[in-house]
Design an enzyme around this catalytic site. Structure first.
Site, PDB file in Angstrom:
ATOM      1  N   GLU A 167       6.699   7.713   0.556  1.00  0.00           N
ATOM      2  CA  GLU A 167       5.520   7.663   1.419  1.00  0.00           C
ATOM      3  C   GLU A 167       5.814   7.065   2.790  1.00  0.00           C
ATOM      4  O   GLU A 167       5.417   7.624   3.830  1.00  0.00           O
ATOM      5  CB  GLU A 167       4.427   6.848   0.719  1.00  0.00           C
ATOM      6  CG  GLU A 167       3.153   6.681   1.505  1.00  0.00           C
ATOM      7  CD  GLU A 167       2.096   5.914   0.719  1.00  0.00           C
ATOM      8  OE1 GLU A 167       1.005   5.709   1.264  1.00  0.00           O
ATOM      9  OE2 GLU A 167       2.365   5.538  -0.435  1.00  0.00           O
ATOM     10  N   SER A 197      -6.402   3.388   2.579  1.00  0.00           N
ATOM     11  CA  SER A 197      -7.272   2.688   1.632  1.00  0.00           C
ATOM     12  C   SER A 197      -6.987   1.196   1.682  1.00  0.00           C
ATOM     13  O   SER A 197      -7.892   0.361   1.696  1.00  0.00           O
ATOM     14  CB  SER A 197      -7.042   3.223   0.216  1.00  0.00           C
ATOM     15  OG  SER A 197      -7.362   4.593   0.155  1.00  0.00           O
ATOM     16  N   SER A 247      -0.474  -1.183   5.000  1.00  0.00           N
ATOM     17  CA  SER A 247       0.947  -1.518   4.953  1.00  0.00           C
ATOM     18  C   SER A 247       1.430  -1.768   6.370  1.00  0.00           C
ATOM     19  O   SER A 247       1.056  -1.048   7.301  1.00  0.00           O
ATOM     20  CB  SER A 247       1.769  -0.381   4.333  1.00  0.00           C
ATOM     21  OG  SER A 247       1.652  -0.363   2.933  1.00  0.00           O
ATOM     22  N   ARG A 274       9.120  -2.634   5.011  1.00  0.00           N
ATOM     23  CA  ARG A 274       7.745  -3.085   4.848  1.00  0.00           C
ATOM     24  C   ARG A 274       7.755  -4.604   4.848  1.00  0.00           C
ATOM     25  O   ARG A 274       8.431  -5.239   4.022  1.00  0.00           O
ATOM     26  CB  ARG A 274       7.145  -2.554   3.542  1.00  0.00           C
ATOM     27  CG  ARG A 274       5.649  -2.841   3.389  1.00  0.00           C
ATOM     28  CD  ARG A 274       5.116  -2.316   2.053  1.00  0.00           C
ATOM     29  NE  ARG A 274       3.650  -2.404   1.969  1.00  0.00           N
ATOM     30  CZ  ARG A 274       2.972  -3.488   1.619  1.00  0.00           C
ATOM     31  NH1 ARG A 274       3.627  -4.599   1.310  1.00  0.00           N
ATOM     32  NH2 ARG A 274       1.645  -3.475   1.566  1.00  0.00           N
TER      33      ARG A 274
END
Length: 408
Positions: free
Chosen positions: A144, A197, A200, A212
């Site tokens: 992703e 939603s 990150s 990340r």
């Protein structure tokens, strides 16, 4: 001049060409519509009649069923993809409507043209069995966050003025803010705040190096969920429409409500939110607050939390450019200007909030690029191009990119 047709010997993927990002709230799809393949073309591998049916359906509608939408304003025309000329379309629908989408795929016989869908996002795992059982299609899953970064870099390289910022952000006079193009050709290092939603936060060192570094569960899904509970709205658009009409100061407690003015010693203006929903413990205040006020307060609360986390992360990592992306920002100038103001004011001008036109579609674009074989520049950079393609940009030269990263 004859049309150039798909042929197996060229080693091209089977049409139609698209990538999908299945998120927790929205599924996003990037679809290439070729303009040089027509019904009657003799190449059997293309199955032009079925392809033409799909293209006609997509082109003749901007809404699909009750909830699917094609974002016409984001269309990229006159794009050349692996020798074919056409347009890139951007389509979204609620993830909870996946069953409806799959039956539409079945009805339009998409599975007769392709056996594999290149997909990213958590839904690529969650709905993998549904794709196989309902439409006999397999999902080729891609990471992703890798797709996100690849999509950001590629679309910014392809489209002029993709990146912009809000000049002179002013919460007291939002109309004063000016949308201004930003030169993103040499961006490294920078921070990406992906607001879906949840949220990150990524530190990006080059087009192939990122990590990340933070995140929060309080994101766009939180805003929509709370608005539905507090106001009875049903959609993201309804929630934003309510928020645009509301006044959060009827719900939130400001610095002036505590100090009678600003807290000058620490540079806190009187209009600063001191306590989100701070008035809602009082019955009379609850009765005075409208649904629009509650929606506005919810939007301000979520946005301020994201902005605070982004600013602290950027300052901790000594980064000055912060790029906000994700569908939370779609048709949401209130949140964008709040973020722009907060980053500039609280950092005393050291940080700049940047935004991108294609907001929540970068993951789907990354999946599309994986289908095309474009993996971090492993294929020639001219495999996808447009008349407006940027020249001498950050992705045009790997050596330039490496040098600029190393010098930071």
């Amino acid at each position: 001049m004859p049309s150039r047709r798909y042929c197996v010997e060229e080693g091209l993927p089977a049409m139609p060409w698209f990538g999908v990002d299945i998120g927790g709230t929205l599924a996003k799809l990037v679809f290439f519509e070729p303009s040089d393949i027509h019904p009657g073309d003799p190449e059997p591998e293309v199955e032009p009649d079925v392809l033409a049916t799909i293209q006609h359906y997509l082109r003749s509608h901007t809404a699909y069923g009750d909830t699917g939408v094609r974002d016409v304003h984001l269309e990229i025309p006159n794009v050349t993809v692996l020798g074919h000329t056409g347009s890139l379309h951007f389509i979204r629908f609620p993830t909870h409507q996946m069953d409806t989408f799959l039956h539409l795929v079945k009805e339009k016989k998409l599975s007769s043209l392709a056996e594999i869908i290149h997909a990213t996002g958590g839904g690529a795992y969650k709905f993998e069995k549904d794709f196989f059982n309902i439409v006999s299609m397999k999902l080729q899953k891609h990471d992703e966050l890798s797709c996100l970064i690849q999509g950001i870099h590629f679309i910014d390289r392809l489209i002029p003025d993709e990146c912009y910022y809000w000049n002179h952000p002013d919460l007291r006079n939002p109309e004063k803010s000016e949308k201004t193009p930003y030169d993103f050709r040499d961006p490294y290092p920078y921070l990406v705040v992906n607001i879906g939603s949840g949220v990150s936060i990524l530190s990006v060192h080059s087009k192939t190096s990122f990590e990340r570094v933070s995140g929060t569960s309080l994101g766009g899904g939180t805003f929509l969920g709370l608005c539905c509970l507090l106001t009875g709205c049903e959609t993201f658009e309804e929630a934003l429409e309510l928020a645009a009409q509301g006044d959060n100061t009827n719900v939130d407690k400001l610095v002036k409500d505590i100090y009678g003015g600003g807290y000058n010693r620490f540079g806190l203006p009187e209009s600063t939110v001191a306590s989100s929903f701070g008035f809602m413990h009082r019955k009379e205040k609850r009765s005075e607050a409208s649904k629009a006020d509650l929606a506005r307060a919810t939007l301000v609360t979520i946005t301020n939390n994201i902005g605070s986390l982004a600013m602290m992360t950027a300052m901790n990592l000594k980064l000055t450019r912060v790029v906000f992306v994700g569908n939370f920002l779609r048709v949401n100038p209130i949140a964008m200007k709040l973020l722009a103001y907060a980053m500039e004011y609280w950092s005393r001008g050291a940080l700049k909030a940047l935004f991108l036109e294609h907001e929540g579609y970068f993951g789907a674009m990354g999946a599309f690029l994986e289908l095309m074989g474009y993996t971090n520049g492993s294929v020639h950079t001219d495999m996808i191009s447009s008349p407006h393609k940027k020249q001498n940009g950050a992705m045009e030269s790997d050596n330039h990119e490496t040098d600029s990263t190393a010098s930071q």
